[in-house]
Design an enzyme around this catalytic site. Sequence first.
Site: not given
Ligand SMILES: Cc1cc2nc3c(=O)[nH]c(=O)nc-3n(C[C@H](O)[C@H](O)[C@H](O)COP(=O)(O)OP(=O)(O)OC[C@H]3O[C@@H](n4cnc5c(N)ncnc54)[C@H](O)[C@@H]3O)c2cc1C
Length: 461
Positions: A43, A440, A179, A307, A177
């Site tokens: 994110c 307004h 989305g 995610d 895509g």
């Molecule tokens: C281009 C793009 C634009 C987006 N825009 C939006 C938006 O405008 N609004 C919105 O709500 N969402 C948006 N998203 C989606 C959003 O980024 C994700 O939904 C969000 O980041 C999910 O959060 P998370 O904490 O589940 O995972 P992540 O943000 O993916 O964080 C997971 C973390 O875990 C770490 N990790 C993974 N495996 C391991 C391991 N085994 N050991 C240690 N660390 C590990 C990774 O390095 C990462 O830092 C967007 C995504 C993209 C790709």
Amino acid sequence: MSDTSFDLIVIGAGPGGYVAAIRAAQLGMKACVVEKAHLGGICLNWGCIPTKALLRSAEVFRLMQHADSFGLASPNPAFDLAKVVARSRAVAAQLQAGVKHLLKKNKVTVVEGHGKLAGKGKVAVDNGPTLTAPHIIIATGARARVIPGLEPDGDLVWTYKEAMTPKGFPKSLIVVGSGAIGIEFASFYQALGCQVTVIEMMDRVLPVEDEEISALARKAFEQQDMKILTSASVKGLKKDKDQVTVSVEAGGKTSEIVAQRVLVAVGVSPNIENLGLEESGVKLEKGRINTDAMMRTNVPGIYAIGDVTAPPWLAHKASHEGVICVEAIKGLNPHALHPRSIPGCTYAHPQVASVGLTEKMAREAGHEVKVGRFPAMGNGKAIALGETEGLVKTIFDAKSGELLGAHMIGPEVTEMIQGYCIARTLETTEAELMQTVFPHPTVSEMMHEAVLDAWGRAIHF
Ligand SMILES: Cc1cc2nc3c(=O)[nH]c(=O)nc-3n(C[C@H](O)[C@H](O)[C@H](O)COP(=O)(O)OP(=O)(O)OC[C@H]3O[C@@H](n4cnc5c(N)ncnc54)[C@H](O)[C@@H]3O)c2cc1C
């Protein structure tokens, strides 16, 4: 590292993981977060935030091009791609530093490295210590989904990472895509002068949105000269030195489209590999971790958020789940997250935002509905802003007055949608929304009028 024993270990410091760790610390738990790349996850570093910084540059550029309509002069607007990208990276870096500060302030231990379940209550960290805790949250997020034949190569075929840090500005781009991610990049590149073609398998762009809003979005994008192919699928891809030819099948015919780059934005794949899930007996479903409403997996003491679990794959959903999970661990009996109360936003031009059921879904669910609409053309502030492209649409249950869904396209709608989110949380009916005084002149008055319209009482249209 001297102390390796915690109340809670979170694997992954994205908006799910770092928020869960901070909430745990607030509740008096000794919390640790293991992160292998960047604090803030996708994110902050590669998703929500850097894209919005890019889109802001595109917005300013667009305004410069229309300066004349505001009585201003901005001859020959131009952009410096390296500076646009550098600004976006700087914004991401600033926020990453902010997360580091917040974790420190809350006394959350940060361990750098790849974390993996290593037996009951244990997390092994690559080249690091084995940590222990009775509660372990998996918050490892997701990565760009790869489909056969469209494998990203970092050069001609992009994921969002290359699209966010382009080495040069492509004259033409195919976005596979439509989305939110695909459409945001399509909007950014088109605004800066790239010829963008969007290819979507479904019969409309932004397919999760209300059909009427999808149609308006398509119309607006096409007016900006974006090419859009729907009910279309990519059948092949041929790479040349500095261009790609994509064969597309649509309406029973196959055609070829040539562009300098291709961005594949067809969803995400949860990061479930190399986590010790199988050995720990954690159940997966459709390639993601299965949880209950309190984010518990089938294995006691192991939880999953964000995610790596079920969609929608959004940052605010991940954070909210982190809070619910930790509060449930502490026995605070939190409210479950209602999937239909999670807003979704697309920060294209025009912006799109929604919460709850689409009109079609509401009808299919058997509701007798009252639908209200209000166009931006009837809103004074929108006219003053020069942003008259837009619509707010509300869907109510005709009998109970429950706000079933709200759908918007137009200026600032990504900021406004939370008004309807609050209304849904408070379970308000049309009566309270009608009683609410909207300031307004604001674009938000469209929200009021769209409620009034559902009951045939709109004033300004
Ligand atoms: C281009 C793009 C634009 C987006 N825009 C939006 C938006 O405008 N609004 C919105 O709500 N969402 C948006 N998203 C989606 C959003 O980024 C994700 O939904 C969000 O980041 C999910 O959060 P998370 O904490 O589940 O995972 P992540 O943000 O993916 O964080 C997971 C973390 O875990 C770490 N990790 C993974 N495996 C391991 C391991 N085994 N050991 C240690 N660390 C590990 C990774 O390095 C990462 O830092 C967007 C995504 C993209 C790709």
